[in-house]
Design an enzyme around this catalytic site. Structure first.
Site, PDB file in Angstrom:
ATOM      1  N   ARG A 170      -2.504  -8.027 -20.741  1.00 22.51           N
ATOM      2  CA  ARG A 170      -3.510  -7.808 -21.773  1.00 22.51           C
ATOM      3  C   ARG A 170      -3.126  -6.713 -22.757  1.00 22.51           C
ATOM      4  O   ARG A 170      -3.742  -6.580 -23.812  1.00 22.51           O
ATOM      5  CB  ARG A 170      -4.885  -7.533 -21.158  1.00 22.51           C
ATOM      6  CG  ARG A 170      -4.991  -6.228 -20.420  1.00 22.51           C
ATOM      7  CD  ARG A 170      -6.278  -6.165 -19.617  1.00 22.51           C
ATOM      8  NE  ARG A 170      -7.477  -6.174 -20.433  1.00 22.51           N
ATOM      9  CZ  ARG A 170      -7.885  -5.159 -21.194  1.00 22.51           C
ATOM     10  NH1 ARG A 170      -7.174  -4.051 -21.253  1.00 22.51           N
ATOM     11  NH2 ARG A 170      -8.989  -5.252 -21.903  1.00 22.51           N
ATOM     12  N   PRO A 187       0.824  -1.225   0.000  1.00 22.91           N
ATOM     13  CA  PRO A 187       0.000   0.000   0.000  1.00 22.91           C
ATOM     14  C   PRO A 187       0.854   1.270   0.000  1.00 22.91           C
ATOM     15  O   PRO A 187       0.344   2.352  -0.257  1.00 22.91           O
ATOM     16  CB  PRO A 187      -0.802  -0.103   1.304  1.00 22.91           C
ATOM     17  CG  PRO A 187      -0.640  -1.498   1.785  1.00 22.91           C
ATOM     18  CD  PRO A 187       0.634  -2.024   1.210  1.00 22.91           C
TER      19      PRO A 187
HETATM   20  N1  4GX Z   1      -1.512  -2.732  -3.081  1.00 21.76           N
HETATM   21  N2  4GX Z   1      -0.956  -5.544   0.626  1.00 21.76           N
HETATM   22  C1  4GX Z   1       1.400  -6.170   1.015  1.00 21.76           C
HETATM   23  C2  4GX Z   1       2.151  -6.825   3.210  1.00 21.76           C
HETATM   24  C3  4GX Z   1       2.571  -5.519   3.807  1.00 21.76           C
HETATM   25  C4  4GX Z   1       2.141  -5.148   5.069  1.00 21.76           C
HETATM   26  C5  4GX Z   1       2.545  -3.924   5.592  1.00 21.76           C
HETATM   27  C6  4GX Z   1       3.753  -3.530   3.612  1.00 21.76           C
HETATM   28  C7  4GX Z   1       3.356  -3.135   4.859  1.00 21.76           C
HETATM   29  C8  4GX Z   1      -1.403  -3.980  -1.278  1.00 21.76           C
HETATM   30  C9  4GX Z   1      -2.116  -2.952  -1.941  1.00 21.76           C
HETATM   31  C10 4GX Z   1      -1.729  -4.550   0.039  1.00 21.76           C
HETATM   32  C11 4GX Z   1      -1.319  -6.065   1.917  1.00 21.76           C
HETATM   33  C12 4GX Z   1       0.214  -6.179   0.041  1.00 21.76           C
HETATM   34  C13 4GX Z   1      -0.139  -6.043   2.860  1.00 21.76           C
HETATM   35  N3  4GX Z   1       3.375  -4.711   3.091  1.00 21.76           N
HETATM   36  N4  4GX Z   1      -0.420  -4.315  -2.079  1.00 21.76           N
HETATM   37  N5  4GX Z   1       1.020  -6.727   2.296  1.00 21.76           N
HETATM   38  N6  4GX Z   1      -3.168  -2.285  -1.488  1.00 21.76           N
HETATM   39  O1  4GX Z   1      -2.680  -4.125   0.630  1.00 21.76           O
HETATM   40  O2  4GX Z   1      -0.463  -3.563  -3.178  1.00 21.76           O
END
Ligand code: 4GX
Length: 248
Positions: free
Chosen positions: A154, A89
């Site tokens: 795609r 995120p």
């Molecule tokens: N867009 N996630 C990564 C692990 C995490 C936890 C804390 C960093 C800090 C997400 C999103 C996403 C969930 C992937 C937590 N990484 N990834 N994961 N939105 O929510 O890409």
């Protein structure tokens, strides 16, 4: 184009290797998708991939060594144009412009994390770029990785079959798509726009462009701020607004 995904849940990616547009691209060998499980790169009997956070607190952190080994294995034999991407995120928000940029690489290694996150030292030493699919928190990076792969794959030549589709899509020109209709031509008293049955392809193309502009103005005006409309498009959008007023 080749995607290597580092994940504790490789089974999440099995379905997409056979289904839909991406599945077809894999069968046709236009896209290669391989998973690497950090658990296979551990050397203790419990195959430990996570540990408690230094400093205390809830949740677990992914350990640096198994991830580093899995990423190195995934990068093996790759040329310089491989990028290692962490889905998080905190990353750059993925949009169609970002998709276009990522399509420029012949290989992407995607790290799909679980738990509270990964050891920061891995991010510093192994990760080239951090990408997010949106401002919300998921329980793992697998779905974001699948989203990125789908959006990038795609756009590759030959993947959609009908070449102009990917070009005419929403967002590709920075606009939303125009409305679509198919049979029957009257449904519950609602007829399709007459122009679509006129057989006049020039007129249809102009109608679609006007609709794309109008729908974008109605639903996502923020997108219009990011692009420069040409004179023709400005006229079409003004006409769209004018036609709205005369509708009852
Ligand atoms: N867009 N996630 C990564 C692990 C995490 C936890 C804390 C960093 C800090 C997400 C999103 C996403 C969930 C992937 C937590 N990484 N990834 N994961 N939105 O929510 O890409």
């Amino acid at each position: 184009m080749r995607f290597d995904v580092v994940t504790l849940f490789p089974e999440v990616f099995e379905g997409s290797a056979v289904t839909g547009v991406v599945g077809r691209a894999i069968v046709d060998d236009r896209v290669q998708l391989k998973t690497w499980n950090p658990r296979d790169f551990t050397d203790d009997t419990h195959r430990t991939v996570d540990d408690r956070p230094f400093g205390g607190g809830p949740g677990m952190v992914m350990k640096v060594e198994p991830l580093q080994k899995a990423i190195q294995a995934a990068k093996e034999l790759a040329d310089d144009s491989v990028k290692v991407i962490y889905m998080s995120p905190q990353g750059r928000r993925l949009d169609q412009q970002g998709v276009k940029y990522l399509t420029g690489f012949s290989r992407l290694v995607l790290l799909a994390g679980r738990y509270e996150g990964v050891d920061e030292r891995l991010l510093e030493s192994q990760i080239d770029e951090e990408w997010s699919i949106g401002d919300f928190v998921l329980s793992g990076g697998e779905l974001p990785a699948l989203v990125l792969i789908d959006a990038v794959a795609r756009t590759l030549p030959g993947v959609l079959g009908h070449e102009c589709s990917a070009v005419e899509d929403s967002f590709v020109e920075g606009l939303l798509d125009h409305p679509h209709y198919t049979r029957p031509d009257v449904f519950e008293g609602q007829a399709i726009p007459a122009v679509l049955k006129s057989g006049d392809h020039k007129k249809i193309a102009i109608w679609r462009e006007k609709q794309a502009l109008g729908k974008t103005w109605q639903k996502r005006p923020d997108l219009l701020d990011k692009i420069e409309l040409n004179e023709h498009q400005q006229v079409l959008l003004d006409e769209f607004k004018e036609e709205l007023k005369t509708k009852d």
